[in-house]
Structures are given as structure tokens and as C-alpha cells.
Scaffold this motif. Structure first.
Motif, PDB file in Angstrom:
ATOM      1  N   TYR A 253       0.925  -1.246  -0.031  1.00 56.03           N
ATOM      2  CA  TYR A 253       0.166  -0.171  -0.056  1.00 56.03           C
ATOM      3  C   TYR A 253       0.910   1.248   0.014  1.00 56.03           C
ATOM      4  O   TYR A 253       0.589   1.992  -0.758  1.00 56.03           O
ATOM      5  N   ARG A 254       2.023   1.111   0.802  1.00 61.61           N
ATOM      6  CA  ARG A 254       2.662   2.354   0.931  1.00 61.61           C
ATOM      7  C   ARG A 254       3.770   2.612  -0.274  1.00 61.61           C
ATOM      8  O   ARG A 254       3.999   3.817  -0.781  1.00 61.61           O
ATOM      9  N   PHE A 255       4.466   1.502  -0.736  1.00 59.35           N
ATOM     10  CA  PHE A 255       5.443   1.691  -1.665  1.00 59.35           C
ATOM     11  C   PHE A 255       5.105   1.164  -3.034  1.00 59.35           C
ATOM     12  O   PHE A 255       6.132   1.315  -3.829  1.00 59.35           O
ATOM     13  N   GLY A 256       4.190   0.432  -3.225  1.00 58.42           N
ATOM     14  CA  GLY A 256       3.743  -0.376  -4.518  1.00 58.42           C
ATOM     15  C   GLY A 256       4.478  -1.725  -4.501  1.00 58.42           C
ATOM     16  O   GLY A 256       5.284  -2.088  -3.827  1.00 58.42           O
ATOM     17  N   SER A 257       3.986  -2.447  -5.519  1.00 56.37           N
ATOM     18  CA  SER A 257       4.569  -3.661  -5.651  1.00 56.37           C
ATOM     19  C   SER A 257       5.776  -3.851  -6.406  1.00 56.37           C
ATOM     20  O   SER A 257       6.006  -2.810  -7.525  1.00 56.37           O
ATOM     21  N   LEU A 258       6.592  -4.896  -6.685  1.00 58.84           N
ATOM     22  CA  LEU A 258       7.778  -4.859  -7.407  1.00 58.84           C
ATOM     23  C   LEU A 258       6.947  -5.059  -8.862  1.00 58.84           C
ATOM     24  O   LEU A 258       7.752  -4.714  -9.789  1.00 58.84           O
ATOM     25  N   GLN A 259       6.108  -6.360  -8.921  1.00 64.89           N
ATOM     26  CA  GLN A 259       5.794  -6.307 -10.269  1.00 64.89           C
ATOM     27  C   GLN A 259       5.151  -5.071 -10.945  1.00 64.89           C
ATOM     28  O   GLN A 259       5.327  -5.210 -12.194  1.00 64.89           O
ATOM     29  N   MET A 260       4.540  -4.344 -10.439  1.00 68.49           N
ATOM     30  CA  MET A 260       4.202  -3.185 -10.996  1.00 68.49           C
ATOM     31  C   MET A 260       4.751  -1.887 -10.616  1.00 68.49           C
ATOM     32  O   MET A 260       4.262  -0.651 -10.646  1.00 68.49           O
TER      33      MET A 260
END
Lengths: 361, 463
Positions: A253-260
């Protein structure tokens, strides 16, 4: 990669697809192997010192996909198949889910993740977000509370029944007319907790908006949260289990996912605060020993990997400290464990006190 | 040389004959004559091998070793008659060599010479008597000589003369079984001759036919040829320390008559020549074949066999349209070098013929070509932008009228396969260039040359 929306109209994206096709044919005509240059994005690395440039949203290298390797040939094949579908969607102004796309060539794709990966690659190639490709995920998130909005002409009037769950709209870009009287947004990890709050009429006594992504949040949920925070400028808190999965979801939620990572700018919510559960809550709220579960080997491995993520050291050292504490204590617990005192303990005591006393980090 | 049969004795005598012709390095004639001795009982034939090369020193004949094979001793008294002269000699020299004599110094018996009457010529005739059946011997020698013709040795005409016992004499009743004179210019290199000879060999289904099989081969274009050469230490043409390899792949026509003797199994014949004579291949050369990284050429070697001097390579995945007889002509060179020469021939074959001997890696990539072609053609043809379609067709060298799914798809597919093949050959060249840079090192550590760096699978980015 949402950028200037005029650059992301279907017409412009179709032009980019044509350029890509032309370039492939140009290579083949000159006897060259066609190549696709796909930028690589990462939103974190394992430089635990945090002295890296992962926060800059710039490509961290470029992958050259060509027919020199068999694995690349397969990816090339899959990427072009998905690109063809995207071209058709854009031309016909239709939308499809990732799952729809998967079922167009299930024997070739073999796994949904392969399609997801291809869609991400196409988004990077065309410099757009996934929804610009007219590819949508099946909505998974829920929302309730003091909020009203419309999506493609449909009104979502949560205010009229603030404790009733509404699905988070899939086409977040079509969300308009946001109205709220909420004082904060509460994001909860699990649907069970969301339903607990709903049953307890949490929003009746608390002027807030409550959301859940039901586990790992999908793109719509994260984009919707990003939209709410951006438009409403409300504080946003997150409530997750005190375990490595909860912490990972909180980080997404805070940093985003690696995939996207290529689209992290439009998916992450840096303002989000961790409301709980902290490892120290076990003592603070007198959880009995039976409610505490020992960390498994897998949990520990996952946590050690989480601790290496550069963004924790750089942007959230207090989160990292709590994670170290969790690892050090060797046990985890679920939010539902708070019900050991009373079934409404979470909504009546835990959350109000946490927010009132600003016990978040 | 060890003599174990009348056939091997003949082959040895032919071998020495060829060497004398080579030393002369001028136009020569080599005749093998088989003649029944009239009224002999049991039937006796006289075998003579004569040539117009340089004269013999008798020594070479004395060096022949006889086995104690009873079948051999029954059919031959162990005596060889030699008549020889050099160009500068005024006389013809005669001798008998008793090869069964253990004491080497007693083997040679010189006989009185006779005058050449000032004639200027050189040559040698070596002959012996044997009770071997003429038909059997003729078949074996013919087979041997026809195999030798593969070399198309540029300056030697070879014939077999047979007299079946007619009292009227050899000249009138002889039937010329074979005569071969090279159609190539005298300046043609050995390897060019070998190439032409091997092509004929393949076109005649390994000498199983007397003429080219038109059923299977409508033209020589069906043969894909690769040549590899190496000079080990002597650099001059006749210095003798060189190795040539010629590899031919034949593309058989799809509709081959069932009566045709075309080989259809997954085997490759190896013809091996040493000092211009068909020879048994040594194990070290077979090892040179087995140590080649065949996957670079899209082939999987099942096994290599070498029985009775007949060497075969057996494949697991030989494409059905391909038969492949490699041939090498060499002197004694190290195994690593022979492998290098064979590899060089394979590389030339691959370089010159698009789509042939693609590496296993490239073949796997080509398997994606139909799907890729289909998708790319649909990206073009399903576009609602006519101008874009026109541009794409133009890039493919096609006309708007050809805007049909299948045509565009086929064209793109061909271009993909062509580009993959070109890249395969290019990566081969790059590896060769690297091997040249480190030639000295690699000649001792050749295994490193053939290491294919398998591409690691790219991992999908995880969440």
C-alpha cells in the motif's frame, strides 16, 4: 505512467502499437532478429543502507527481448499475442479482464502470471498504465463509510448506509463526484476484519471511510485509495495482522509492488500510516499466550528478506524497527486475536484509542 | 603393411602404384589386369598391377608382411614378380620377392635386366599368381577402385583389364571394367577433386548405381557441400601433412520411388582415405566425430560404429530429407586437428546453405516462427489503418493485392526463420573468430571451443 491523459488515448496507444509492429517488420526485412526494449523498474533493492536510487521511479536497466534465446522467443510470442488482443480492445473500445485474456490462449499461456507479466511489459513498452490498455482486473476490494461517488453514471452512495460494503469500482479513472464527510480513511488487510467493523457499525460512530483489498490489494483497490487520498487529502491508516504477510501488504500500500514498479507512482500511498497491530500490542492489550503463534521458518525467511528492502531503511525506519522486533520475539498474531477480550474490542476500544492517541507510525 | 588376403595384397600393390604415380606428379596410368592362365588345374589367375609412375626401388615390396593365414597360403605361393624402370634407366630391372621368407635379406632375388632399346619411359609392373576365383577378386577390386575414384586423383587414369582365358590374348579379349580419367583441370586441388568425386558418389547412392539416380536427384543443387582443410606442419601441396574433409548433405525429393535404393535410415557413412587410398578409419578418428558438439548443428549423435573398416554415424534426430556422408582424406594428424577440420567443413556447409544444420537452439526458436508469424500478420491485417497496412506490406516486399492472411503470414514466417538462421551462423562465426584468437591454446584444449553457453532462463519479476 498515467501521465498526460491526452497522450494515453486509445488512438495514441494504437499508433504506438503500429510503430512497434513496423519496427518488428523492419528488423525482419533487413534480416535482423526483431528486438523489444523493455525498461526494467524496481521500487526497491536489497541495499539495506538505503543509499540507492530506487525511490526515483526511473528505469533500473533495460531488458532486450529478442529471438536469440528460446525463453525470449516464448515471451515474444506471448507478448505479441497479448498485444494483438490489446489492439483489438482499443480498436473496438472494449474492455477485458486479465482472466479473459488468459482464456483466449490457455494452452499457450499456461498460467495467469504469464499473462500478467506480458501486460506489464506492454504497459512499459507503450508507457501507460494497465487500464489504458483496456485491461481491467476483476474488482476485489470493498469500501464503506462516509463517502459518495459516481462511476460511469452509477452512483455509489455509501453515506446512506455507511456500514454496508460496496465493491470498489474497477474503472477507477471513471470515478467522479467524490463527496465525503469522513475524517480519515482506514484500510484493513482482511475481509473478516472489514466485516467485523461493518457488523459493529464502526462507521456509525466513527466518521471514516473503511476499505479492504481482501489480502494483497489489486490494482483497482490501490488506484482507488490513491485517488481518495489525492482528492480528499484525508489521513490514511492501515490495519494488518502482526505477521510477515500483513507487513508485506502494508508495504505494498505504501511503496507499491515490485511487479508493477513501473506504475508505482500511481499506485502507492506514501501517506499511509501503520495503525497496528504492532508486536508490542500483544503485551499492551494482554493477549494470552494461546493467541500467539510461533513464527515458522518460512515466516522468518520472508521477514529477513523484507528487512533488506531499501525503502524501509530510507523511508520507514520505525516500521523496520517493529519488524525487527517481531522477528526477535519469534511469534505473530492475527487481528482477530483481539476478540479474546470481547467481540467488539477492535471497533470499540482498540481502533478508537489508537487513532485518538495517535498510536500509529 | 600386413597382407591377410589376396584382396589386401592387391590393395597394397595398388597403394604403392598410386604413390609412385604421385611422386612422378605427371599424367599416369594405372592398370590392374586379371588373366586366367590357360590349361591350369586348379585354375590359376595372374594378377598384375602396373603403372607409369616412377620406378620402384623394390624396398617397398620387401616391406610387406604376410600373415600366416592358411586361406592366404593356400591360394598364393608368396612370390611377387616385379619389373621396373626409371626414366633415366637404360634397362628394365626384374626381381622376385618371396614374401614368405622370414629373413628379410633373402627375400629379394634380382633377375637379369633387359634393354629398353633407348626408349624413354618409366613404370612398374608387379604381378603374382593365385588360385583365387577371378570373379570374386574382380568384384572386390572393382569395389575398391570405385571407392578410390571418389578421390578423383587428378593425374591418374585407372583401368581394370580382364582376360577370361581366351587364347587370342589379353588385348583382344579383355573387357575394360572401369576407366576413370578426371574431368577436372590438372590444376584442381585435391579437395576440389574429392568434392566432385564425393558428389558423384552420393548421386550414385554410394556407388550402388553406375549412373546418377535421377529419381532422387534432379540436380546437383540438392547436394549441400561443406569443405574443411588443414595443414598440419608441411604447408606445401604435396608435403603430405594435410587433412581435407568434405561433408555432403543431400536433400531427397519427397516422392522417391520405392524401387530406389536410397538409404532411408538415420545413418551417415564415413569414407576415409589415407594417402589417396580407401582405408579403415582408426578409432581416434571415430572419436573425433563423437567429440564434436553436434547440437550446434541441430543433430544428436546416437552412436558411432566402426566395424570391418566401415564407419557409420547413427543419429537420433536426422531430419527425414537429409542423408549425410562425410568424407575425409588425410595424413596422420592429431585427433583435435581432425575434429577441427570436420567442424570447419560443417561450418562452411552451414554458412553457405541457409536453414541447413541449424543448431538445436536455433531449431527450438524456429519452432516459434509459425505462431509469431501468425500473430504479427494479424497485428498488421486486423488494423483498421489502411496506410499502416500498406507500409507493412511494403516492408515485407509485398503488394497490396497480396494482402491475405496466409501470404503475409508465410512471408513473415520465412523471414523469421531466415533471421534466426543468419543469427545462428553469425554466432558460429563469432565463436570461430574467438577460436582463431586463441588458436595455440585451443589446439591443446579444444573442448573449450565447443562449449555452448546455454542461455539462462530469464526469471519473471515477482511481486
Amino acid at each position: 505512467m498515467e501521465g498526460n491523459d491526452s497522450n494515453l488515448q486509445p488512438f495514441v496507444l494504437l499508433q504506438k502499437i503500429k510503430e512497434l509492429t513496423r519496427s518488428i517488420l523492419g528488423d525482419l526485412s533487413s534480416g535482423q532478429l526483431p528486438k523489444l526494449f523493455i525498461d526494467r523498474f524496481r521500487n526497491y533493492c536489497t541495499d539495506a543502507s538505503g543509499n540507492c536510487c530506487c525511490s526515483l521511479d526511473i528505469p533500473k536497466g533495460r531488458e532486450i527481448l529478442s529471438l536469440q534465446k528460446e525463453c525470449h522467443a516464448r515471451r515474444f510470442d506471448i507478448l505479441l499475442r497479448v498485444l494483438l488482443i490489446v489492439q483489438q480492445l482499443l480498436q473496438e473500445n472494449r474492455h477485458a479482464s486479465k482472466r479473459d485474456i488468459y482464456y483466449m490462449h490457455p494452452s499457450v499461456f499456461k498460467d495467469q502470471s504469464v499473462v500478467d507479466h506480458a501486460i506489464n511489459g506492454i504497459s512499459i513498452l507503450l508507457e501507460c498504465s494497465r487500464h489504458h490498455l483496456h485491461v481491467v482486473s476483476v474488482g476485489n476490494g470493498l469500501v464503506m463509510g462516509w463517502l459518495r461517488f459516481s462511476e460511469a453514471g452509477r452512483i455509489f452512495d455509501c453515506i446512506s448506509s455507511p456500514n454496508t460494503a460496496q465493491p470498489i469500482p474497477v474503472n477507477v479513472e471513471d470515478v467522479k463526484d467524490l463527496i465525503t464527510v469522513a475524517q480519515y480513511i482506514l484500510v484493513v488487510e482482511k475481509e473478516s476484519v472489514f466485516q467485523r467493523l461493518s457488523n459493529d457499525q464502526f462507521c456509525k460512530t466513527n466518521r471514516c471511510i473503511v476499505m479492504t483489498g481482501r489480502g494483497y490489494p489489486d490494482v483497482s483497490t490501490r488506484r482507488f485509495l490513491h485517488l481518495l487520498v489525492g482528492k480528499l487529502h484525508l489521513p490514511v491508516y492501515c490495519l494488518v495482522d502482526c505477521d510477515p504477510y500483513g507487513f508485506d501488504i502494508l508495504s505494498i500500500y505504501r511503496f507499491g509492488s515490485l511487479q508493477m514498479a513501473y506504475d508505482a507512482k500511481f499506485l502507492r500511498v506514501p501517506e499511509i500510516r501503520w495503525l497496528g497491530a504492532f508486536p508490542s500490542d500483544a503485551e499492551k492489550y494482554c493477549l494470552p499466550q494461546q493467541c500467539l503463534l510461533p513464527l515458522t521458518t518460512e515466516d522468518k525467511t520472508r521477514m529477513e528478506a523484507l528487512l533488506l528492502r531499501c525503502y524501509l531503511q530510507r523511508e520507514a525506519p520505525d516500521w523496520r524497527f517493529e519488524l525487527e522486533l517481531l522477528l526477535g520475539r519469534g511469534y505473530k498474531f492475527e487481528l482477530e486475536a483481539l476478540s479474546v477480550h470481547s467481540i467488539s474490542f477492535l471497533s470499540e476500544k482498540y481502533l478508537p484509542s489508537k487513532i485518538r492517541d495517535e498510536q500509529y507510525i | 603393411m600386413e597382407i591377410s588376403s589376396i584382396q589386401s595384397l592387391c590393395e597394397s600393390l595398388i597403394y604403392y602404384s598410386i604413390q609412385r604415380c604421385r611422386i612422378l606428379d605427371d599424367l599416369c596410368r594405372l592398370s590392374v589386369a586379371l588373366r586366367h592362365i590357360p590349361d591350369s588345374n586348379p585354375p590359376i589367375i595372374r594378377v598384375s598391377v602396373s603403372d607409369t609412375g616412377v620406378g620402384s626401388s623394390f624396398e617397398e615390396i620387401q616391406e610387406l608382411r604376410c600373415s600366416l593365414n592358411p586361406f592366404l597360403t593356400e591360394k598364393w605361393d608368396g612370390i611377387i614378380s616385379v619389373a621396373t624402370t626409371n626414366i633415366s634407366d637404360a634397362e628394365l630391372h626384374y626381381a622376385n620377392v618371396k614374401l614368405k621368407e622370414v629373413n628379410l635379406s633373402k627375400r629379394l632375388t634380382r633377375l637379369p635386366s633387359s634393354s629398353k632399346n633407348e626408349a624413354k619411359f618409366s613404370g612398374t609392373e608387379v604381378s603374382f599368381l593365385t588360385s583365387e576365383r577371378l570373379d570374386d577378386l574382380l568384384t572386390k577390386i572393382t569395389f575398391f577402385l570405385r571407392k578410390m575414384f571418389v578421390l578423383k586423383y587428378p593425374k591418374v587414369a585407372i583401368e581394370i583389364l580382364v582376360n577370361c582365358g581366351s587364347p587370342s590374348g589379353l588385348d583382344q579379349d579383355s573387357c575394360i571394367m572401369a576407366i576413370e580419367c578426371n574431368s577436372l583441370p590438372l590444376s584442381a586441388s585435391y579437395v576440389e577433386c574429392l568434392r566432385l568425386g564425393l558428389e558423384n558418389y552420393v548421386l550414385q547412392h554410394g556407388n550402388r548405381r553406375d549412373i546418377v539416380c535421377n529419381l532422387c536427384f534432379s540436380s546437383r543443387d540438392q547436394l549441400k557441400v561443406g569443405v574443411g582443410q588443414s595443414f598440419y606442419s608441411g604447408r606445401l601441396r604435396n608435403s603430405g601433412n594435410n587433412l581435407d574433409a568434405v561433408i555432403i548433405i543431400s536433400e531427397a525429393q519427397e516422392q522417391v520411388s520405392s524401387s530406389c535404393c536410397m538409404r532411408t535410415n538415420d545413418q551417415t557413412e564415413i569414407l576415409y582415405f589415407e594417402n589417396f587410398i580407401p582405408s579403415s578409419i582408426s578409432e581416434s578418428y571415430v572419436e573425433a566425430f563423437t567429440s564434436i558438439k553436434w547440437e550446434k548443428y541441430g543433430l544428436t549423435l546416437k552412436r558411432a560404429s566402426n566395424q570391418d573398416g566401415h564407419a557409420l554415424l547413427e543419429w537420433d534426430n536426422l531430419p527425414p530429407q537429409v542423408a549425410e556422408p562425410p568424407s575425409t582424406r588425410n595424413y596422420k594428424v592429431p585427433r583435435s586437428l581432425s575434429r577441427k577440420v570436420i567442424t570447419s567443413a560443417l561450418n562452411e556447409l552451414k554458412e553457405k546453405n541457409e536453414g541447413v544444420l541449424l543448431s538445436s537452439h536455433a531449431v527450438k526458436i524456429c519452432n516459434y516462427a509459425p505462431d509469431l508469424a501468425k500473430t504479427i500478420s494479424r497485428l498488421v491485417l486486423s488494423s483498421n489503418d489502411l496506410q499502416f497496412k500498406g507500409e507493412c506490406l511494403s516492408l515485407l516486399g509485398m503488394q497490396v493485392q497480396e494482402m491475405e492472411d496466409n501470404t503475409v503470414e508465410r512471408c513473415i514466417g520465412e523471414k523469421i526463420v531466415s533471421a534466426v538462421g543468419m543469427n545462428d551462423r553469425k554466432s558460429q562465426r563469432n565463436k570461430e573468430a574467438a577460436s582463431i584468437l586463441f588458436d595455440d591454446y585451443c589446439s591443446q584444449n579444444v573442448d573449450y571451443l565447443d562449449v555452448d553457453y546455454e542461455d539462462e532462463e530469464s526469471n519473471y519479476v515477482d511481486l
